[in-house]
Design a protein around this motif. Structure first.
Motif, PDB file in Angstrom:
ATOM      1  N   GLN A   9       0.824  -1.205   0.000  1.00 11.17           N
ATOM      2  CA  GLN A   9       0.000   0.000   0.000  1.00 11.17           C
ATOM      3  C   GLN A   9       0.860   1.258   0.000  1.00 11.17           C
ATOM      4  N   LEU A  10       1.913   1.255   0.793  1.00  5.72           N
ATOM      5  CA  LEU A  10       2.839   2.398   0.813  1.00  5.72           C
ATOM      6  C   LEU A  10       3.466   2.615  -0.558  1.00  5.72           C
ATOM      7  N   HIS A  11       4.067   1.574  -1.066  1.00  7.26           N
ATOM      8  CA  HIS A  11       4.889   1.710  -2.270  1.00  7.26           C
ATOM      9  C   HIS A  11       4.064   1.946  -3.526  1.00  7.26           C
ATOM     10  N   GLU A  12       2.865   1.410  -3.592  1.00  5.99           N
ATOM     11  CA  GLU A  12       2.010   1.681  -4.746  1.00  5.99           C
ATOM     12  C   GLU A  12       1.545   3.137  -4.772  1.00  5.99           C
ATOM     13  N   ASN A  13       1.616   3.796  -3.619  1.00  7.40           N
ATOM     14  CA  ASN A  13       1.194   5.193  -3.525  1.00  7.40           C
ATOM     15  C   ASN A  13       2.372   6.159  -3.375  1.00  7.40           C
ATOM     16  N   GLY A  14       3.560   5.681  -3.724  1.00 12.64           N
ATOM     17  CA  GLY A  14       4.725   6.557  -3.741  1.00 12.64           C
ATOM     18  C   GLY A  14       5.254   6.957  -2.385  1.00 12.64           C
ATOM     19  N   VAL A  15       4.948   6.181  -1.349  1.00 10.57           N
ATOM     20  CA  VAL A  15       5.386   6.511   0.007  1.00 10.57           C
ATOM     21  C   VAL A  15       6.516   5.570   0.418  1.00 10.57           C
ATOM     22  N   ALA A  49       5.157   9.372  -7.828  1.00 14.00           N
ATOM     23  CA  ALA A  49       4.922   8.037  -8.380  1.00 14.00           C
ATOM     24  C   ALA A  49       5.851   7.063  -7.658  1.00 14.00           C
ATOM     25  N   PRO A  50       5.553   5.761  -7.694  1.00 11.97           N
ATOM     26  CA  PRO A  50       6.430   4.786  -7.028  1.00 11.97           C
ATOM     27  C   PRO A  50       7.881   4.898  -7.488  1.00 11.97           C
ATOM     28  N   SER A  51       8.797   4.773  -6.547  1.00 10.66           N
ATOM     29  CA  SER A  51      10.232   4.874  -6.826  1.00 10.66           C
ATOM     30  C   SER A  51      10.870   3.498  -6.683  1.00 10.66           C
ATOM     31  N   ALA A  75      13.889   3.593  -4.167  1.00 12.40           N
ATOM     32  CA  ALA A  75      13.451   3.815  -2.788  1.00 12.40           C
ATOM     33  C   ALA A  75      12.725   2.585  -2.249  1.00 12.40           C
ATOM     34  N   ASN A  76      11.980   1.899  -3.115  1.00 12.17           N
ATOM     35  CA  ASN A  76      11.300   0.676  -2.690  1.00 12.17           C
ATOM     36  C   ASN A  76      12.301  -0.427  -2.377  1.00 12.17           C
ATOM     37  N   VAL A  77      13.353  -0.533  -3.192  1.00 12.94           N
ATOM     38  CA  VAL A  77      14.419  -1.505  -2.914  1.00 12.94           C
ATOM     39  C   VAL A  77      15.002  -1.258  -1.530  1.00 12.94           C
ATOM     40  N   LYS A  78      15.281   0.013  -1.224  1.00 11.92           N
ATOM     41  CA  LYS A  78      15.884   0.353   0.070  1.00 11.92           C
ATOM     42  C   LYS A  78      14.955  -0.003   1.227  1.00 11.92           C
ATOM     43  N   ASP A  79      13.663   0.288   1.086  1.00 16.00           N
ATOM     44  CA  ASP A  79      12.703  -0.062   2.146  1.00 16.00           C
ATOM     45  C   ASP A  79      12.646  -1.564   2.374  1.00 16.00           C
ATOM     46  N   ILE A  80      12.492  -2.331   1.295  1.00 22.01           N
ATOM     47  CA  ILE A  80      12.343  -3.777   1.441  1.00 22.01           C
ATOM     48  C   ILE A  80      13.641  -4.419   1.925  1.00 22.01           C
ATOM     49  N   ALA A  81      14.779  -3.865   1.505  1.00 15.90           N
ATOM     50  CA  ALA A  81      16.065  -4.369   1.999  1.00 15.90           C
ATOM     51  C   ALA A  81      16.194  -4.153   3.501  1.00 15.90           C
TER      52      ALA A  81
END
Length: 271
Positions: free
Chosen positions: A157-163, A198-200, A203-209
């Protein structure tokens, strides 16, 4: 130059402070310290018979701003970043710390003073504490499955909304113990959140890592990680390879003597 000021504080909180300048009173308020680092403090306070968490920001300084800019990072100047993040998560339906009051004062970006006051969530347990004993005592399979699915749903939900949270560790997911046996999670500590148009991918890689790194020592199985992947956003092999590489670097850094010494010093300041 005129000092700019933003202040949003309920009358009940103002009255509990005993009059005078509300901004000054909240910036000078003392309480039980949970974090105390250069330029920022998080304390638990009692106001009007209720428990709150107060984050006080005293200015980051030009050195921190330039360091971030030279690293192509957006500097976090104060509490209003967290205010905007709480409001965004509320719109997305992601449970977090309820916003009570906030304020910011100053015009010099290096010396802004600000605060955010949030309601104490009460009887909660961080996933870091909850999962600490999983290697020794295997948790209920159904309960673990629901936790993983909810963490994945929040990330999606976060990442699909660019957060992007930017401190996306399991310690910042908290289980609401009053809702058990249902699984209700809060996402907390939003002071570094960035909201993109928009989704990054990066940045998403960094969050999930960060999430993966922080779960490495809690006894999760290959099946557990596959379940997370199924309930997160569909990604190609490149995404997951970058997550793996970054997570391993975070793990090595965290377990280095230098980092552990720094962590011990930070903890000693709030004892």
């Amino acid at each position: 130059m005129m000092c700019e000021k933003t202040l949003a504080v309920p009358d009940g909180i103002k009255q509990s402070l005993g009059g005078g300048d509300t901004f000054d009173a909240l910036m000078q308020l003392q309480g039980k310290a949970f974090r105390d680092v250069k330029g920022r403090k998080t304390i638990q306070v009692q106001l009007a018979g209720n428990s709150y968490f107060l984050k006080q920001h005293f200015g980051v300084g030009w050195g921190e701003i330039f360091k971030n800019l030279l690293s192509f990072k957006k500097p976090i100047l104060g509490a209003l970043t967290e205010v905007q993040a709480i409001e965004k998560l509320d719109k997305l339906g992601i449970a977090t710390t309820p916003l009570v009051a906030y304020g910011q004062r100053g015009s010099n970006p290096a010396h802004l003073q600000s605060f955010v006051l949030t309601r104490d969530l009460g009887d909660i347990t961080s996933l870091e504490d909850l999962c600490a004993g999983w290697k020794v005592t295997t948790p209920d399979a159904g309960f673990k499955r629901r936790l993983i699915m909810q963490v994945a749903a929040i990330a999606k939900q976060l990442h699909e909304n660019g957060v992007n949270h930017r401190d996306f560790y399991i310690c910042h997911f908290c289980l609401d113990n009053t809702a058990l046996p249902a699984v209700r999670l809060y996402l907390i500590d939003l002071h570094r959140v960035l909201i993109h148009a928009a989704p990054s991918f990066s940045a998403n890689v960094k969050d999930i890592a960060a999430l993966y790194f922080s779960s490495m020592d809690i006894g999760l199985t290959t099946r557990d990680y596959l379940r997370f992947k199924r309930h997160y956003r569909k990604q190609d092999a490149s995404f997951w390879q970058q997550v793996e590489t970054r997570a391993q670097k975070l793990y090595a850094k965290f377990n280095s003597a230098k980092f552990q010494d720094r962590l011990a010093k930070e903890k000693s300041l709030i004892r």
